[in-house]
Design an enzyme around this catalytic site. Structure first.
Site, PDB file in Angstrom:
ATOM      1  N   GLU A 138      -6.616   4.011   0.058  1.00 33.55           N
ATOM      2  CA  GLU A 138      -5.853   5.286   0.658  1.00 33.55           C
ATOM      3  C   GLU A 138      -4.505   5.514  -0.252  1.00 33.55           C
ATOM      4  OE1 GLU A 138      -4.379   6.810   4.601  1.00 33.55           O
ATOM      5  OE2 GLU A 138      -3.182   5.322   4.079  1.00 33.55           O
ATOM      6  N   CYS A 147      -5.247   2.971   5.879  1.00 31.28           N
ATOM      7  CA  CYS A 147      -5.207   2.640   4.279  1.00 31.28           C
ATOM      8  C   CYS A 147      -6.393   1.937   3.657  1.00 31.28           C
ATOM      9  CB  CYS A 147      -3.855   2.090   3.873  1.00 31.28           C
ATOM     10  SG  CYS A 147      -3.658   0.319   5.140  1.00 31.28           S
ATOM     11  N   LEU A 169       2.035  -7.166  -1.800  1.00 33.66           N
ATOM     12  CA  LEU A 169       3.192  -7.051  -1.278  1.00 33.66           C
ATOM     13  C   LEU A 169       3.740  -7.052   0.131  1.00 33.66           C
ATOM     14  CD1 LEU A 169       3.693  -4.150  -3.870  1.00 33.66           C
ATOM     15  CD2 LEU A 169       4.510  -6.105  -4.083  1.00 33.66           C
ATOM     16  N   HIS A 202       5.289   3.271   4.504  1.00 28.29           N
ATOM     17  CA  HIS A 202       4.645   4.542   4.412  1.00 28.29           C
ATOM     18  C   HIS A 202       4.875   5.522   5.408  1.00 28.29           C
ATOM     19  CE1 HIS A 202       1.942   2.584   1.230  1.00 28.29           C
ATOM     20  NE2 HIS A 202       2.779   3.378   0.470  1.00 28.29           N
TER      21      HIS A 202
END
Ligand SMILES: NC(=O)NCCC[C@H](N)C(=O)O
Length: 253
Positions: free
Chosen positions: A65, A246, A17, A161
């Site tokens: 993560e 991550c 994504l 994020h």
């Protein structure tokens, strides 16, 4: 030796994504080499890699993560904000269980991605944004507060994020590239860094900071502050809005 969960890149990695940046082609062979180098660095610095079984049908599975958050003896298995990422959780749960963690789950209609959770001692910041919703935070708070955590919601609108915007130095100072941080005042201590990639550090222990090669000026700043940057090139993951944090979940107990 402490361990770190990692997950091998899917052959479909290039389909991962992208939300806040333009898609550019990902070189899968290079990505696999960069991932191996990242894992090697963790190992060289005292972290035993534990592989979560691959999720080859999940292009974003390498970003382990996001699938779970550990706190104390508890592993919170997420319900990912992006539907395509929900199948990533099952094997992460099995691995956390095998590592001796108690398990709890974020359930519908809650969503939460591990990338939205920044732990600074017992303060746990959770980004409320595109991937994590109010109900996810409510469930997460209910799971962590009995363990003594102070769970604080902070807004995330400019990046994917919370940890795309900010992470923390070993002394608890939250660091971020200010144009991408919604509210620097939300953090007890905040210091600006000069590059987006400089916002992301993984604490390797002692004063060593694992960080991306894309942020040389920030590395210099950290050196001046007395830290030792350990630099890895993760260009292929950055093309998918990934960063150094991550690609692993550090298990500190
Ligand atoms: N914790 C993170 O920053 N994860 C990066 C996830 C990138 C992935 N392409 C995604 O959009 O979900």
């Amino acid at each position: 030796m402490p361990s770190a969960l990692v997950r091998r890149p899917s052959p479909r990695l290039a389909e991962g994504l992208v939300t806040h940046i333009e898609r550019t082609p990902v070189d899968l062979d290079l990505a696999v080499r960069q991932w191996q180098a990242y894992v090697d660095v963790l190992e060289q610095h005292g972290w035993t890699p534990v592989e979560v079984p691959p999720a080859d049908d999940c292009p974003d599975g390498v970003f382990i993560e996001d699938a779970l958050v550990v706190y104390g003896d508890l592993a919170v298995i997420v319900r990912a904000g992006a539907e395509s990422r929900r199948p990533e959780a099952a094997a992460a749960e099995e691995t956390a269980r095998a590592q001796g963690y108690r398990i709890t789950h974020i359930t519908a209609p809650g969503t939460l991605d591990g990338g939205d959770v920044l732990k600074v001692g017992t303060t746990v910041y959770v980004g409320l944004g595109g991937r994590t919703n109010e109900e996810g935070i409510r469930q997460f708070r209910a799971a962590l507060e009995p363990l003594g955590a102070d769970v604080r919601a902070v807004p995330v609108r400019k990046v994917l994020h919370l940890k795309s915007a900010v992470t923390a130095l070993p002394d608890g100072t939250v660091i971020g590239y200010e144009p991408l941080v919604d509210d620097p005042a939300a953090f007890d201590k905040f210091r600006a860094v000069p590059e987006e990639g400089g916002s992301h550090v993984v604490l390797l222990g002692d004063d060593r900071l694992l960080m991306a090669a894309s942020a040389p000026q920030s590395a210099e700043l950290f050196r001046q502050l007395g830290y030792t940057p350990v630099v890895v090139d993760i260009s292929e993951f950055e093309k998918l809005e990934g960063c150094v944090t991550c690609l692993s979940v550090r298990l500190r107990r």
